[in-house]
Enzyme design. Sequence first.
Site, PDB file in Angstrom:
ATOM      1  N   GLU A   1      16.015 -59.396 -35.955  1.00 56.56           N
ATOM      2  CA  GLU A   1      15.415 -58.355 -35.122  1.00 56.56           C
ATOM      3  C   GLU A   1      16.477 -57.836 -34.173  1.00 56.56           C
ATOM      4  O   GLU A   1      17.233 -58.628 -33.594  1.00 56.56           O
ATOM      5  CB  GLU A   1      14.247 -58.889 -34.274  1.00 56.56           C
ATOM      6  CG  GLU A   1      12.948 -59.016 -35.003  1.00 56.56           C
ATOM      7  CD  GLU A   1      11.784 -59.391 -34.095  1.00 56.56           C
ATOM      8  OE1 GLU A   1      11.734 -58.906 -32.948  1.00 56.56           O
ATOM      9  OE2 GLU A   1      10.940 -60.183 -34.539  1.00 56.56           O
TER      10      GLU A   1
ATOM     11  N   GLU B   1      10.108 -66.347 -33.174  1.00 60.04           N
ATOM     12  CA  GLU B   1      10.476 -66.571 -31.766  1.00 60.04           C
ATOM     13  C   GLU B   1       9.772 -67.805 -31.196  1.00 60.04           C
ATOM     14  O   GLU B   1       9.055 -67.723 -30.185  1.00 60.04           O
ATOM     15  CB  GLU B   1      10.161 -65.328 -30.921  1.00 60.04           C
ATOM     16  CG  GLU B   1      10.983 -64.118 -31.334  1.00 60.04           C
ATOM     17  CD  GLU B   1      10.831 -62.903 -30.433  1.00 60.04           C
ATOM     18  OE1 GLU B   1       9.788 -62.784 -29.774  1.00 60.04           O
ATOM     19  OE2 GLU B   1      11.747 -62.074 -30.394  1.00 60.04           O
TER      20      GLU B   1
HETATM   21  C1  BG6 Z   1      10.074 -59.496 -30.512  1.00 56.05           C
HETATM   22  C2  BG6 Z   1       8.910 -59.749 -31.431  1.00 56.05           C
HETATM   23  O1  BG6 Z   1       9.832 -60.193 -29.341  1.00 56.05           O
HETATM   24  O2  BG6 Z   1      10.288 -58.224 -30.022  1.00 56.05           O
HETATM   25  C3  BG6 Z   1       8.292 -58.510 -32.050  1.00 56.05           C
HETATM   26  O3  BG6 Z   1       9.230 -60.675 -32.425  1.00 56.05           O
HETATM   27  C4  BG6 Z   1       8.295 -57.393 -31.025  1.00 56.05           C
HETATM   28  O4  BG6 Z   1       7.012 -58.848 -32.512  1.00 56.05           O
HETATM   29  C5  BG6 Z   1       9.732 -57.084 -30.647  1.00 56.05           C
HETATM   30  O5  BG6 Z   1       7.640 -56.254 -31.439  1.00 56.05           O
HETATM   31  C6  BG6 Z   1       9.912 -55.912 -29.705  1.00 56.05           C
HETATM   32  O6  BG6 Z   1       9.084 -56.040 -28.594  1.00 56.05           O
HETATM   33  P1  BG6 Z   1       8.101 -54.870 -28.178  1.00 56.05           P
HETATM   34  O7  BG6 Z   1       7.348 -55.370 -27.034  1.00 56.05           O
HETATM   35  O8  BG6 Z   1       8.979 -53.722 -27.848  1.00 56.05           O
HETATM   36  O9  BG6 Z   1       7.259 -54.612 -29.361  1.00 56.05           O
END
Ligand code: BG6
Length: 478
Positions: A377, A176
């Site tokens: 993701e 990111e």
């Molecule tokens: C993304 C990141 O922003 O979102 C991850 O690459 C992160 O590291 C994921 O865990 C989800 O966000 P969160 O705050 O729910 O863990």
Amino acid sequence: MRKLPENFLWGGAVAANQIEGAWNAGGKGPSVSDMCTNGTHQISKRVGAEFFPDALYPSREASDFYHHYKEDIALLAEMGFKVFRLSIAWTRIFPTGMEEQPNEEGLAFYDRVFDECKKHGIEPLVTISHYEMPYGLVEKYNGWEGRACVECFERYAKAIFARFAGKVKYWLTFNEINAGTRPIGSVLSLGTIKGYSGPIKEVPDEPQIRYQALHHQMIASAKVVKFAHENYPDFKMGNMILFSTIYPYSPNPDDIIKAQQEEQMMDWYCSDIMVRGAYPYYAERFFEENHICIQKEAGDDEILKEGTVDFYTFSYYMSTCVTDNPDLDKVGGNMVRGYKNPYLKASDWGWQIDPKGLRYALNAIYSRYQIPMMVVENGLGAYDQLEEDGSIHDSYRIDYLRQHIEQMKEAVADGVDLMGYTPWGCIDLVSAGTGEFAKRYGFIHVDKYDDGTGTLERRRKDSFFWYKKVIESNGENL
Ligand code: BG6
């Protein structure tokens, strides 16, 4: 109509700082994430060199993947994973980021992890830096504000390329990377928090420093991509963007222009540099109006031109609306801020759920760049209930993923080139945004709780059995 290709890379994603634990084992040094306390949706986690005695430090033990990796990878294999996206903790290899030689114990750990993946026929997809900047570099250089970090990163990347060349083919440089366009990106992504101690949401924002630091990350990324292309021709090098689908709230032309500007600087700015190899035209006016002046060294433009990526990857969780009307209701995720869309529901953490926004994103990205893409993701952070018999009935997570996979298939039918899908947090881990364990994403439950207790036992959720069938049927059986 086009379907998902036979060799589609089904899998899941994690990051070292959120899953490994063992924060000071085997010679590892502290990363920015290790210096973050726990928090909640309402109470910001804190960061700093100072130790907060009233807090817990969830990344320090996390899910203890460091000691459970064999069992974890076997469970992923049981689901039929083709690919496993994970990151290498920079501080296991270079504990302060500044050593001349890599730490053998750290390298040996990842040898074992990649060997285990190979044993199960799982292809690793490695993020070189995923919110794990050595804290030593924060204290020495104010993180990526210091140009010296470029050289430290190159040394690190070269060491892991040399060691894992026969085991890893797919690499992403920075997780990111466009997080640096947001004030909150100063913490986990840029590490420009030297001397700061307090809530991550209250770090003073200095856009000049942020964009300069981001320039250094761009240069570092391009340099290692170029190096990999020249020395390891079978490597596939990718970027990784936090993609936020952005809609104008209304047909009011003011909303349309505002949404376009937001999209340019949030979604396209970094990937235009990493895919096309040059700063985009719209950045000039943005810099002028925001009094930002990027210091470039001679040769930087050449480096960016020569270090473009082979494939585009992104995270997708939500969409937001943009408007000129400040009276409407606001919503947000970790880095994303915008206005509430009346047509959408949101997760318990207020992230708007929008599967069609993923189809939109895939088409938008592909029409701009026409290179292979991967969704690395996606997922639903939710509270899970562990039943007395050890089962976890997470139908809400299955619904979320099913709807997103359906839209991914629509995008493929539209004609986009999609290589794979690695939903986030396939094994429960620490939330990056809030430091909670209660915000779970996994197919695999980890017995660990926000007060630091838990046996760390692994359990299969309902979604585990569902995802296994999805992979077996190459996405036909949803
Ligand atoms: C993304 C990141 O922003 O979102 C991850 O690459 C992160 O590291 C994921 O865990 C989800 O966000 P969160 O705050 O729910 O863990």
